[in-house]
Design a protein around this motif. Structure first.
Motif, mmCIF file in Angstrom:
data_model
loop_
_atom_site.group_PDB
_atom_site.id
_atom_site.type_symbol
_atom_site.label_atom_id
_atom_site.label_comp_id
_atom_site.label_asym_id
_atom_site.label_seq_id
_atom_site.Cartn_x
_atom_site.Cartn_y
_atom_site.Cartn_z
ATOM 1 N N GLN A 1 0.843 -1.203 0.000
ATOM 2 C CA GLN A 1 0.000 0.000 0.000
ATOM 3 C C GLN A 1 0.879 1.253 0.000
ATOM 4 O OE1 GLN A 1 -2.359 -0.868 3.484
ATOM 5 N NE2 GLN A 1 -3.962 -1.874 2.296
ATOM 6 N N THR B 1 1.114 4.059 -2.895
ATOM 7 C CA THR B 1 0.837 5.461 -2.552
ATOM 8 C C THR B 1 1.914 6.372 -3.149
ATOM 9 O OG1 THR B 1 -0.269 4.798 -0.519
ATOM 10 C CG2 THR B 1 0.489 7.072 -0.624
ATOM 11 N N ILE C 1 3.930 5.653 -5.715
ATOM 12 C CA ILE C 1 3.845 5.587 -7.181
ATOM 13 C C ILE C 1 2.714 6.507 -7.659
ATOM 14 C CG2 ILE C 1 3.196 4.080 -9.106
ATOM 15 C CD1 ILE C 1 4.647 1.790 -7.485
ATOM 16 N N ALA C 2 1.560 6.417 -6.990
ATOM 17 C CA ALA C 2 0.406 7.217 -7.410
ATOM 18 C C ALA C 2 0.709 8.710 -7.288
ATOM 19 C CB ALA C 2 -0.816 6.850 -6.573
ATOM 20 N N PHE D 1 3.233 9.512 -10.175
ATOM 21 C CA PHE D 1 2.554 9.319 -11.458
ATOM 22 C C PHE D 1 1.519 10.436 -11.654
ATOM 23 C CE2 PHE D 1 -0.898 7.312 -14.018
ATOM 24 C CZ PHE D 1 -0.198 7.208 -15.203
ATOM 25 N N ALA E 1 -7.085 -5.781 -1.497
ATOM 26 C CA ALA E 1 -6.838 -6.745 -2.571
ATOM 27 C C ALA E 1 -7.944 -7.792 -2.532
ATOM 28 C CB ALA E 1 -5.476 -7.399 -2.377
ATOM 29 N N PHE F 1 -3.704 -12.129 -12.571
ATOM 30 C CA PHE F 1 -3.006 -11.081 -11.832
ATOM 31 C C PHE F 1 -1.632 -10.823 -12.456
ATOM 32 C CE2 PHE F 1 -0.519 -9.352 -8.240
ATOM 33 C CZ PHE F 1 -1.357 -8.309 -7.861
ATOM 34 N N ALA G 1 -1.956 -8.862 -15.628
ATOM 35 C CA ALA G 1 -2.198 -7.432 -15.354
ATOM 36 C C ALA G 1 -0.908 -6.750 -14.901
ATOM 37 C CB ALA G 1 -3.291 -7.289 -14.294
ATOM 38 N N ALA G 2 -0.128 -7.474 -14.113
ATOM 39 C CA ALA G 2 1.142 -6.923 -13.621
ATOM 40 C C ALA G 2 2.124 -6.745 -14.784
ATOM 41 C CB ALA G 2 1.732 -7.844 -12.552
ATOM 42 N N TYR H 1 1.329 -3.734 -16.879
ATOM 43 C CA TYR H 1 1.741 -2.515 -16.166
ATOM 44 C C TYR H 1 3.252 -2.308 -16.254
ATOM 45 C CZ TYR H 1 3.288 -0.638 -11.527
ATOM 46 O OH TYR H 1 3.927 -0.004 -10.492
ATOM 47 N N THR I 1 -0.195 3.653 -19.185
ATOM 48 C CA THR I 1 0.100 3.260 -17.802
ATOM 49 C C THR I 1 -1.148 3.384 -16.930
ATOM 50 O OG1 THR I 1 2.381 4.007 -18.085
ATOM 51 C CG2 THR I 1 1.628 3.670 -15.817
ATOM 52 N N CYS J 1 -5.901 -3.468 -13.649
ATOM 53 C CA CYS J 1 -5.670 -4.355 -12.503
ATOM 54 C C CYS J 1 -6.641 -4.033 -11.363
ATOM 55 C CB CYS J 1 -4.222 -4.274 -12.027
ATOM 56 S SG CYS J 1 -3.861 -5.533 -10.788
ATOM 57 N N HIS J 2 -6.820 -2.756 -11.095
ATOM 58 C CA HIS J 2 -7.723 -2.385 -9.991
ATOM 59 C C HIS J 2 -9.146 -2.898 -10.230
ATOM 60 C CE1 HIS J 2 -5.041 1.189 -8.497
ATOM 61 N NE2 HIS J 2 -4.486 0.014 -8.337
ATOM 62 N N PHE K 1 -8.899 -6.673 -9.463
ATOM 63 C CA PHE K 1 -8.228 -7.243 -8.284
ATOM 64 C C PHE K 1 -8.209 -6.348 -7.042
ATOM 65 C CE2 PHE K 1 -6.226 -9.264 -12.051
ATOM 66 C CZ PHE K 1 -6.626 -10.575 -11.791
ATOM 67 N N LYS K 2 -8.799 -5.169 -7.141
ATOM 68 C CA LYS K 2 -8.814 -4.281 -5.978
ATOM 69 C C LYS K 2 -10.252 -3.885 -5.673
ATOM 70 C CE LYS K 2 -7.185 0.307 -4.503
ATOM 71 N NZ LYS K 2 -8.437 1.077 -4.678
HETATM 72 C C1 HEC Z 1 -1.188 -5.947 -10.859
HETATM 73 C C2 HEC Z 1 -2.221 -5.191 -10.196
HETATM 74 C C3 HEC Z 1 -2.062 -3.748 -9.926
HETATM 75 C C4 HEC Z 1 -1.490 -2.782 -10.718
HETATM 76 C C5 HEC Z 1 -0.869 -2.933 -12.080
HETATM 77 C C6 HEC Z 1 -1.615 -1.529 -9.992
HETATM 78 N N1 HEC Z 1 -2.250 -1.737 -8.804
HETATM 79 FE FE1 HEC Z 1 -2.654 -0.325 -7.427
HETATM 80 N N2 HEC Z 1 -3.364 -1.762 -6.178
HETATM 81 C C7 HEC Z 1 -3.533 -3.082 -6.496
HETATM 82 C C8 HEC Z 1 -4.117 -3.794 -5.370
HETATM 83 C C9 HEC Z 1 -4.471 -5.252 -5.341
HETATM 84 C C10 HEC Z 1 -4.269 -2.855 -4.353
HETATM 85 C C11 HEC Z 1 -4.798 -3.096 -2.931
HETATM 86 C C12 HEC Z 1 -3.604 -3.392 -2.026
HETATM 87 C C13 HEC Z 1 -4.008 -3.701 -0.612
HETATM 88 O O1 HEC Z 1 -4.879 -2.999 -0.041
HETATM 89 O O2 HEC Z 1 -3.467 -4.664 -0.047
HETATM 90 C C14 HEC Z 1 -3.780 -1.576 -4.895
HETATM 91 C C15 HEC Z 1 -3.778 -0.387 -4.184
HETATM 92 C C16 HEC Z 1 -3.437 0.835 -4.704
HETATM 93 C C17 HEC Z 1 -3.542 2.094 -4.012
HETATM 94 C C18 HEC Z 1 -4.060 2.288 -2.574
HETATM 95 C C19 HEC Z 1 -2.909 2.186 -1.585
HETATM 96 C C20 HEC Z 1 -3.414 2.270 -0.137
HETATM 97 O O3 HEC Z 1 -2.917 3.110 0.601
HETATM 98 O O4 HEC Z 1 -4.300 1.489 0.224
HETATM 99 C C21 HEC Z 1 -3.119 3.074 -4.867
HETATM 100 C C22 HEC Z 1 -3.041 4.570 -4.584
HETATM 101 C C23 HEC Z 1 -2.752 2.417 -6.103
HETATM 102 N N3 HEC Z 1 -2.957 1.070 -5.978
HETATM 103 C C24 HEC Z 1 -2.282 3.078 -7.219
HETATM 104 C C25 HEC Z 1 -1.833 2.430 -8.373
HETATM 105 C C26 HEC Z 1 -1.288 3.122 -9.520
HETATM 106 C C27 HEC Z 1 -1.151 4.626 -9.651
HETATM 107 C C28 HEC Z 1 -0.968 2.164 -10.423
HETATM 108 C C29 HEC Z 1 -0.365 2.339 -11.782
HETATM 109 C C30 HEC Z 1 0.753 3.237 -11.940
HETATM 110 C C31 HEC Z 1 -1.325 0.886 -9.835
HETATM 111 N N4 HEC Z 1 -1.866 1.093 -8.608
HETATM 112 C C32 HEC Z 1 -1.136 -0.332 -10.477
HETATM 113 C C33 HEC Z 1 -3.221 -3.679 -7.687
HETATM 114 C C34 HEC Z 1 -2.542 -3.062 -8.731
#
Ligand code: HEC
Length: 151
Positions: A35, A39, A41-42, A45, A93, A104, A107-108, A111, A137, A144-145, A148-149
């Motif tokens: 997480q 955070t 990366i987001a 990005f 997740a 999964f 999707a990874a 990315y 991107t 993925c979200h 899987f989220k």
């Molecule tokens: C392969 C799958 C996958 C990809 C690709 C992915 N994510 Fe996620 N992301 C997840 C999952 C699953 C969670 C939930 C994680 C958890 O709560 O354990 C998550 C959680 C997050 C969160 C919340 C973190 C928190 O504090 O709970 C953010 C923000 C986020 N992703 C941003 C991004 C961004 C921006 C990208 C692309 C640049 C990205 N993710 C790419 C699967 C992915």
């Protein structure tokens, strides 16, 4: 010269050893780690995405700096979805991230490939390339979200 080569090799070794070195005592630690990594990366990005969307003025140097951070961090969260980390902490997740491991991974991989293009675009400094790579991107994050989220 020889010394410099050694230093470079050592740094390269560290970079490849890093994800493997991310080992967790408890599932909760892995959850927190992924997480936190997402955070960061987001955040970085998002700064580039704002430029791509015309919400912030385009600055090739700032874009490149933020893309470099995204690129460096991009694989770290992926190292923290190991077996048994589907529960044990507050996670969004979905169980499908483990039950549909092939989905999964696909999707990874998408990315990772998109971030590679973003990395190249950042180095080019070309707005059009950056904009296209940001779109790809962002689509890979969402792809993925969506599967899987949990919201
Ligand atoms: C392969 C799958 C996958 C990809 C690709 C992915 N994510 Fe996620 N992301 C997840 C999952 C699953 C969670 C939930 C994680 C958890 O709560 O354990 C998550 C959680 C997050 C969160 C919340 C973190 C928190 O504090 O709970 C953010 C923000 C986020 N992703 C941003 C991004 C961004 C921006 C990208 C692309 C640049 C990205 N993710 C790419 C699967 C992915």
């Amino acid at each position: 010269m020889k010394k410099m080569l050694l230093v470079t090799a050592a740094v390269a070794g560290l970079a490849t050893a890093l994800p493997a070195a991310a080992q967790f005592q408890k599932a909760e630690d892995a959850i927190h780690y992924r997480q936190s990594a997402f955070t960061l990366i987001a955040n970085h990005f998002g700064r580039v995405a704002a430029m791509a969307q015309g919400k912030a003025p385009f600055d090739a140097k700032i874009a490149a700096e933020n893309i470099a951070i995204v690129s460096t961090l991009s694989k770290l969260p992926l190292t923290a979805f190991g077996p048994g980390t589907d529960k044990g902490g507050s996670t969004k997740a979905k169980p499908e991230a483990w039950s549909d491991a092939a989905g999964f991974k696909a999707a990874a991989d998408k990315y990772v490939a998109a971030v590679d293009k973003l990395d190249a675009a950042g180095k080019s400094g070309d707005f059009g390339q950056i904009k296209a790579a940001v779109g790809e991107t962002g689509g890979a994050c969402k792809g993925c979200h969506d599967k899987f989220k949990a919201k």
